[in-house]
Design an enzyme around this catalytic site. Structure first.
Site, PDB file in Angstrom:
ATOM      1  N   GLY A  11       0.793  -1.228   0.000  1.00 50.93           N
ATOM      2  CA  GLY A  11       0.000   0.000   0.000  1.00 50.93           C
ATOM      3  C   GLY A  11       0.821   1.271   0.000  1.00 50.93           C
ATOM      4  O   GLY A  11       0.320   2.327   0.380  1.00 50.93           O
ATOM      5  N   SER A  12       2.085   1.208  -0.438  1.00 57.35           N
ATOM      6  CA  SER A  12       2.882   2.444  -0.434  1.00 57.35           C
ATOM      7  C   SER A  12       2.311   3.457  -1.432  1.00 57.35           C
ATOM      8  O   SER A  12       2.394   4.671  -1.197  1.00 57.35           O
ATOM      9  CB  SER A  12       4.359   2.160  -0.738  1.00 57.35           C
ATOM     10  OG  SER A  12       4.539   1.761  -2.067  1.00 57.35           O
ATOM     11  N   ASN A  13       1.705   2.987  -2.497  1.00 62.78           N
ATOM     12  CA  ASN A  13       1.110   3.921  -3.458  1.00 62.78           C
ATOM     13  C   ASN A  13      -0.185   4.528  -2.930  1.00 62.78           C
ATOM     14  O   ASN A  13      -0.460   5.698  -3.179  1.00 62.78           O
ATOM     15  CB  ASN A  13       0.911   3.244  -4.816  1.00 62.78           C
ATOM     16  CG  ASN A  13       2.232   3.123  -5.546  1.00 62.78           C
ATOM     17  OD1 ASN A  13       2.741   4.106  -6.072  1.00 62.78           O
ATOM     18  ND2 ASN A  13       2.819   1.933  -5.514  1.00 62.78           N
ATOM     19  N   LYS A  65     -15.638 -14.863  -9.569  1.00 63.69           N
ATOM     20  CA  LYS A  65     -15.241 -13.451  -9.717  1.00 63.69           C
ATOM     21  C   LYS A  65     -16.458 -12.541  -9.899  1.00 63.69           C
ATOM     22  O   LYS A  65     -16.532 -11.453  -9.335  1.00 63.69           O
ATOM     23  CB  LYS A  65     -14.312 -13.325 -10.934  1.00 63.69           C
ATOM     24  CG  LYS A  65     -13.635 -11.962 -11.058  1.00 63.69           C
ATOM     25  CD  LYS A  65     -12.763 -11.852 -12.289  1.00 63.69           C
ATOM     26  CE  LYS A  65     -11.564 -12.728 -12.257  1.00 63.69           C
ATOM     27  NZ  LYS A  65     -10.289 -12.030 -12.049  1.00 63.69           N
ATOM     28  N   MET A  90      -3.451  -7.361  -7.336  1.00 60.33           N
ATOM     29  CA  MET A  90      -2.832  -8.462  -8.071  1.00 60.33           C
ATOM     30  C   MET A  90      -3.851  -9.474  -8.567  1.00 60.33           C
ATOM     31  O   MET A  90      -3.745 -10.679  -8.282  1.00 60.33           O
ATOM     32  CB  MET A  90      -1.771  -9.120  -7.189  1.00 60.33           C
ATOM     33  CG  MET A  90      -0.615  -8.192  -6.892  1.00 60.33           C
ATOM     34  SD  MET A  90       0.010  -7.397  -8.393  1.00 60.33           S
ATOM     35  CE  MET A  90       1.656  -6.964  -7.901  1.00 60.33           C
ATOM     36  N   ARG A  91      -4.817  -8.978  -9.334  1.00 65.21           N
ATOM     37  CA  ARG A  91      -5.911  -9.819  -9.800  1.00 65.21           C
ATOM     38  C   ARG A  91      -6.418  -9.234 -11.108  1.00 65.21           C
ATOM     39  O   ARG A  91      -6.462  -7.990 -11.245  1.00 65.21           O
ATOM     40  CB  ARG A  91      -7.021  -9.699  -8.747  1.00 65.21           C
ATOM     41  CG  ARG A  91      -7.851 -10.885  -8.518  1.00 65.21           C
ATOM     42  CD  ARG A  91      -8.578 -10.731  -7.200  1.00 65.21           C
ATOM     43  NE  ARG A  91      -7.842 -11.391  -6.133  1.00 65.21           N
ATOM     44  CZ  ARG A  91      -7.787 -12.704  -5.978  1.00 65.21           C
ATOM     45  NH1 ARG A  91      -8.452 -13.499  -6.781  1.00 65.21           N
ATOM     46  NH2 ARG A  91      -7.091 -13.237  -5.006  1.00 65.21           N
ATOM     47  N   ASN A 107      -4.605   1.613 -14.016  1.00 69.17           N
ATOM     48  CA  ASN A 107      -3.717   0.674 -13.310  1.00 69.17           C
ATOM     49  C   ASN A 107      -2.281   1.188 -13.362  1.00 69.17           C
ATOM     50  O   ASN A 107      -1.839   1.733 -14.376  1.00 69.17           O
ATOM     51  CB  ASN A 107      -3.789  -0.700 -13.987  1.00 69.17           C
ATOM     52  CG  ASN A 107      -2.852  -1.715 -13.341  1.00 69.17           C
ATOM     53  OD1 ASN A 107      -2.826  -1.875 -12.122  1.00 69.17           O
ATOM     54  ND2 ASN A 107      -2.057  -2.403 -14.159  1.00 69.17           N
ATOM     55  N   HIS A 109       1.705   0.207 -13.278  1.00 66.45           N
ATOM     56  CA  HIS A 109       2.558  -0.953 -13.559  1.00 66.45           C
ATOM     57  C   HIS A 109       4.028  -0.522 -13.573  1.00 66.45           C
ATOM     58  O   HIS A 109       4.378   0.481 -14.206  1.00 66.45           O
ATOM     59  CB  HIS A 109       2.170  -1.591 -14.895  1.00 66.45           C
ATOM     60  CG  HIS A 109       2.918  -2.866 -15.148  1.00 66.45           C
ATOM     61  ND1 HIS A 109       2.596  -4.051 -14.507  1.00 66.45           N
ATOM     62  CD2 HIS A 109       3.994  -3.130 -15.922  1.00 66.45           C
ATOM     63  CE1 HIS A 109       3.441  -4.991 -14.893  1.00 66.45           C
ATOM     64  NE2 HIS A 109       4.299  -4.469 -15.754  1.00 66.45           N
TER      65      HIS A 109
HETATM   66  C1  GAR Z   1       3.691  -1.465  -7.342  1.00 65.14           C
HETATM   67  O1  GAR Z   1       5.059  -1.520  -7.676  1.00 65.14           O
HETATM   68  C2  GAR Z   1       2.828  -1.647  -8.576  1.00 65.14           C
HETATM   69  O2  GAR Z   1       3.371  -1.040  -9.718  1.00 65.14           O
HETATM   70  C3  GAR Z   1       2.800  -3.139  -8.707  1.00 65.14           C
HETATM   71  O3  GAR Z   1       2.612  -3.582  -7.382  1.00 65.14           O
HETATM   72  C4  GAR Z   1       3.312  -2.680  -6.502  1.00 65.14           C
HETATM   73  C5  GAR Z   1       2.387  -2.322  -5.361  1.00 65.14           C
HETATM   74  O4  GAR Z   1       3.101  -1.633  -4.364  1.00 65.14           O
HETATM   75  N1  GAR Z   1       1.735  -3.575  -9.574  1.00 65.14           N
HETATM   76  C6  GAR Z   1       1.875  -4.517 -10.508  1.00 65.14           C
HETATM   77  O5  GAR Z   1       2.896  -5.149 -10.689  1.00 65.14           O
HETATM   78  C7  GAR Z   1       0.638  -4.763 -11.346  1.00 65.14           C
HETATM   79  N2  GAR Z   1       0.927  -5.561 -12.499  1.00 65.14           N
HETATM   80  P1  GAR Z   1       2.374  -0.981  -3.127  1.00 65.14           P
HETATM   81  O6  GAR Z   1       1.437  -2.037  -2.532  1.00 65.14           O
HETATM   82  O7  GAR Z   1       3.483  -0.619  -2.165  1.00 65.14           O
HETATM   83  O8  GAR Z   1       1.616   0.234  -3.599  1.00 65.14           O
END
Ligand code: GAR
Length: 189
Positions: A11-13, A65, A90-91, A107, A109
């Site tokens: 969840g850092s984003n 789903k 991640m789904r 999204n 990436h």
């Molecule tokens: C992030 O690096 C995001 O780009 C990646 O998961 C991480 C989540 O980090 N997403 C993918 O790879 C999607 N294909 P976070 O939980 O610290 O925000």
């Protein structure tokens, strides 16, 4: 603009987006809901601390789903959400949400798509020996990291980089780029 963040992990984003709304870097944006498919994910504790409403579910509690996406749809409607942001969800998103949210679901990436879709994109880029990589924000469609690109930024892979330092650089770029993408959506869409 009321947004929902979907996340499955750290969840850092989500934190970067929330901090940007509190610091007024994201003016007029409210992080109104977390949707999380892993009750044990660190992001769940984080939203509790921050007082952000959340819908936490376990996919195995539903027949399929479609069933849990119907429930998510109702939560998004009740929370009056206008934009859905997938930040480490991640789904693959299914037809129920895609039909309702096409063009209003983005999204994040950690690569320069269309290069290195799917899991471990940073590791994939590192192992390929690429001299540059980056971060992409794209609209969500039925594919894995295939939707139309909305915002993208490159970084160089430097000779002194390790896979760990590259991952750090990518994550701090994500924390800048995702709030920027939300602002761009608010201004342009
Ligand atoms: C992030 O690096 C995001 O780009 C990646 O998961 C991480 C989540 O980090 N997403 C993918 O790879 C999607 N294909 P976070 O939980 O610290 O925000």
């Amino acid at each position: 603009m009321r947004i929902a963040v979907f996340a499955s992990g750290r969840g850092s984003n989500l934190q970067a987006i929330h901090d940007a709304t509190l610091a007024n870097d994201l003016q007029g944006v409210s992080l109104a809901l977390l949707v999380c498919d892993r009750p044990d994910a660190p992001v769940v504790e984080e939203v509790k601390k921050r007082g952000i409403p959340a819908f936490i579910f376990s996919p195995q509690d539903y027949a399929d789903k479609k069933d849990y996406e119907i429930v998510i749809s109702e939560k998004l409607k009740t929370a009056k959400i206008e934009l859905v942001v997938l930040a480490g969800y991640m789904r693959l998103v299914g037809s129920v949400l895609l039909e309702k949210w096409e063009g209003r679901m983005i999204n994040l990436h950690p690569s320069l798509l269309p290069l290195f879709p799917g899991i471990d994109a940073i590791g994939q880029a590192w192992r390929s020996g690429a001299k540059e990589t980056g971060v992409t924000v794209h609209f969500v469609d039925a594919g894995m990291d295939t939707g139309q690109i909305f915002l993208q930024q490159k970084i160089s892979v430097d000779p002194e980089d390790t896979e760990v330092s590259l991952a750090k650089k990518i994550h701090s770029l994500e924390h800048q780029l995702l709030p920027k993408a939300i602002q761009k959506f608010q201004q342009e869409m």
